[in-house]
Design an enzyme around this catalytic site. Structure first.
Site, PDB file in Angstrom:
ATOM      1  N   HIS A  58     -43.488 -15.626 -29.550  1.00 52.75           N
ATOM      2  CA  HIS A  58     -42.722 -16.093 -28.754  1.00 52.75           C
ATOM      3  C   HIS A  58     -42.395 -14.767 -28.198  1.00 52.75           C
ATOM      4  CE1 HIS A  58     -40.021 -18.178 -25.723  1.00 52.75           C
ATOM      5  NE2 HIS A  58     -38.962 -17.669 -26.278  1.00 52.75           N
ATOM      6  N   ASP A  59     -41.841 -13.856 -28.856  1.00 49.27           N
ATOM      7  CA  ASP A  59     -40.836 -12.354 -28.640  1.00 49.27           C
ATOM      8  C   ASP A  59     -42.490 -11.538 -27.809  1.00 49.27           C
ATOM      9  OD1 ASP A  59     -38.128 -12.412 -28.802  1.00 49.27           O
ATOM     10  OD2 ASP A  59     -38.849 -11.157 -30.518  1.00 49.27           O
ATOM     11  N   SER A 103     -39.080 -17.312 -21.212  1.00 49.77           N
ATOM     12  CA  SER A 103     -37.984 -18.215 -21.976  1.00 49.77           C
ATOM     13  C   SER A 103     -37.495 -18.747 -21.079  1.00 49.77           C
ATOM     14  CB  SER A 103     -37.512 -17.358 -23.129  1.00 49.77           C
ATOM     15  OG  SER A 103     -37.317 -18.057 -24.594  1.00 49.77           O
ATOM     16  N   ARG A 128     -28.450 -16.697 -35.519  1.00 51.19           N
ATOM     17  CA  ARG A 128     -29.458 -15.955 -34.791  1.00 51.19           C
ATOM     18  C   ARG A 128     -31.045 -15.709 -35.831  1.00 51.19           C
ATOM     19  NH1 ARG A 128     -31.923 -13.066 -30.861  1.00 51.19           N
ATOM     20  NH2 ARG A 128     -32.261 -10.989 -31.336  1.00 51.19           N
ATOM     21  N   ASP A 148     -47.639 -18.232 -29.501  1.00 54.21           N
ATOM     22  CA  ASP A 148     -45.729 -18.522 -29.406  1.00 54.21           C
ATOM     23  C   ASP A 148     -45.449 -20.522 -29.842  1.00 54.21           C
ATOM     24  OD1 ASP A 148     -43.505 -19.419 -28.019  1.00 54.21           O
ATOM     25  OD2 ASP A 148     -43.705 -18.518 -26.417  1.00 54.21           O
TER      26      ASP A 148
END
Lengths: 389, 213
Positions: free
Chosen positions: A353-354, A154, A224, A320
């Site tokens: 993405h994680d 990232s 968040r 992602d």
């Protein structure tokens, strides 16, 4: 290296103040600049085995080992360790808290020496390049001239690419993971939602909350929550939560967290505010938004890597959608235009993405193989024989 | 099919496939090589270890790319029909295309690209002029299915099959020089007759050519 080894024994406070000011991309001269960092493993005799690990937006220098605030294991616990993919019995791993961060490095929450008060919004806007320049200066002062590999996911990938562009002769390998050469309109849009949420919180107090004695918990928490959705994938959310209810059998016909997914996001938001600074969030997302390697090279990304000697390995994840595979592929094409040494794999994963933070065996084996190959190519010296001094 | 085909490789003592060994023999040590359709990187690994070649690879299958990258090879996932154009002119000494030309969308453009980015193009392909192929169509009246080309017409990736003669006509039209040519049997082993003659077009199951602009 005993001087560096001490950092492992004192994991709470390893910081170094750069000699002289740091001239930022904006032209502003920032001084003093302190960078907090962690190291794992041992530097070998010819100082050739350093892997610089760059963290993502809300990450920090605790890539491995116990985190002093959360008590949890580091964000790359699956990768870093003795015998692991980033093998600390072989490599010397260094991870810094980025410039503008909030875990020991100079950032908006630190004291402005001119006023004796927290910087707040008087902190200058920083860029990915500034973060990388600060890292490079830190390594200079640690006596590490050559870096074996720079890697990160990232925002860590953005720093990695900046390193490759800025210091091609200083690094052997670069592994940008789940990243891009620039922030897309969608990336900027999501960042802006987060920033507006923070700034809409009255407790943010125009950025002066530290002095006002408030914490913009609601704003930072919403930022968040919104961002966290972008780190996951639709199938992963569906699988994990579906429409399941949270600790109840029926809908309440109210705005309580009826659904598990709501409860989960609220939890993500509320735990985040305990460990992260709202102004840091503003500054770091801004740095990412400003990043565009193509733009700063006359619109041609290939120019960023002219005749680069760096060995690249790009890794993306199929689900992602924050930094989709097309972004990595564009970088691969730019590297091909320079006939650069590049490996590129898209890992099949539905974790979004994680995935770069998770236990993804194919990703890990790919990285391991690439690092082995790169180490062979430069005859990387073992720590075992020479390191014990 | 019990017989070996191009997709079921025969191994030699050295551990490299027979057909790849012949390709490897065409490559000078310390050269720069792009292997297009490199599979799991067997040839690139061999060239790196035995000939100190600076190699790159392009492969469509993600599983194979992953295997190659784990071997420490500079291999990327990509499609040769669209990705070759990104490489600069003369970037490599050799551009290798092994048993893949017939499955490209535009074989002529691919050949042009190979000769643009490499000083030499090393190209191998199955020969559709082989007597068995001819006989299958003539006698059975059906699309040929041979040990070298076992797939049915509806599931084969080979959309641009050609005979050796067809290939020679194409490279002649393109004004390309043939540096070397080999007629091969089904295992990719050299056979005695000249690659450019009628015997090869009738009796060899595959061919390998080294081309230059």
């Amino acid at each position: 290296m005993n001087d560096l080894g001490t950092s492992v024994k004192d994991p709470l406070a390893t910081r170094l103040t750069l000699d002289g000011p740091l001239v930022l991309q904006s032209g502003i001269s920032l001084s003093p600049v302190t960078i907090a960092y962690q190291t794992y493993g041992t530097l070998n005799a010819d100082k050739s085995n350093t892997i610089l690990v760059c963290h993502a937006l809300t990450g920090d220098q605790y890539a491995a080992g116990k985190h002093p605030l959360t008590g949890k294991d580091g964000w790359w616990r699956h990768l870093i360790g003795p015998g692991n993919v980033i093998d600390t019995s072989r490599y010397f791993v260094i991870s810094t808290n980025v410039l503008g961060g909030c875990l020991g490095s100079t950032g908006p929450k630190e004291t402005n020496p001119e006023t004796g008060r927290p910087y707040g919004l008087n902190f200058p806007v920083i860029t990915i390049r500034d973060m990388v320049q600060a890292q490079a200066r830190l390594l200079n002062q640690l006596g590490i001239d050559k870096v074996f590999c720079v890697t990160g996911g990232s925002m860590g990938a953005l720093q990695t690419l900046e390193w490759a562009q800025r210091f091609p002769d200083r690094i052997t390998a670069a592994v940008p993971i789940a990243g891009s050469y620039r922030h897309s309109a969608q990336n900027i849009a999501f960042d802006e939602v987060g920033r507006q949420a923070i700034m809409a919180d009255p407790d943010w107090a125009q950025g002066n909350y530290l002095e006002e004695g408030t914490v913009p918990k609601r704003g930072l928490s919403v930022a968040r929550m919104a961002a966290h959705i972008t780190y996951l994938s639709e199938p992963a959310l569906q699988r994990k939560f579906g429409r399941r209810l949270q600790d109840r059998d029926n809908l309440t016909y109210g705005f309580d967290a009826d659904f598990q997914v709501e409860s989960y996001l609220r939890h993500q938001g509320s735990t985040f505010v305990d460990r992260f600074d709202a102004n840091s969030y503003l500054y770091i997302t801004r740095a990412m938004d400003y990043f565009d390697l193509a733009e700063e090279n006359g619109g041609k990304l290939a120019n960023a890597f002219k005749d680069t000697p760096v060995r690249f390995c790009l890794i993306s994840f199929s689900s992602d959608w924050l930094f989709p595979t097309t972004e990595s592929r564009a970088i691969v094409h730019a590297l091909n235009a320079n006939a650069a040494k590049v490996s590129f794999v898209e890992i099949e994963s539905d974790k979004g993405h994680d995935a770069f933070l998770l236990d993804e065996p194919e990703f890990h084996e790919t990285l391991r193989g690439f690092l082995d190959g790169a180490a062979r190519s430069v005859d990387l010296q073992d720590v075992t024989a020479e390191g014990a001094q | 099919m019990t017989e070996a085909t191009t997709t079921v490789p025969t191994q030699m003592q050295s551990g490299i496939r027979v057909d790849l060994q012949l390709v490897a023999d065409q490559i000078k040590p310390n050269s720069r090589v792009l292997d297009v359709g490199c599979g799991d990187g067997m040839l690139l690994a061999y060239l790196r270890d035995q000939k100190k070649v600076d190699g790159r690879g392009l492969e469509l299958s993600m599983a194979r790319v992953s295997g190659a990258v784990r071997e420490g090879l500079a291999v990327i996932q990509g499609d040769l029909d669209s990705d070759l154009k990104h490489y600069p002119e003369g970037a490599f000494d050799y551009a290798i295309l092994s048993q893949t030309l017939q499955s490209t969308r535009n074989p002529k453009e691919v050949l042009e690209d190979l000769l643009r980015l490499g000083t030499y193009a090393v190209v191998s392909f199955p020969n559709f002029g082989h007597w068995r192929v001819r006989l299958e169509l003539l006698l059975r009246g059906q699309m040929p299915s041979t040990p070298t080309l076992p797939e049915s017409w509806y599931d084969t990736e080979n959309i641009h099959l050609c005979t050796i003669k067809d290939f020679l006509t194409l490279v002649d039209n393109m004004g390309v020089t043939i540096e070397a040519g080999f007629a091969l049997d089904g295992h990719g082993k050299k056979v005695s007759y000249a690659a450019t003659g009628w015997l090869a077009n009738l009796f060899s199951e595959q061919a390998l050519f080294v081309l230059r602009r």
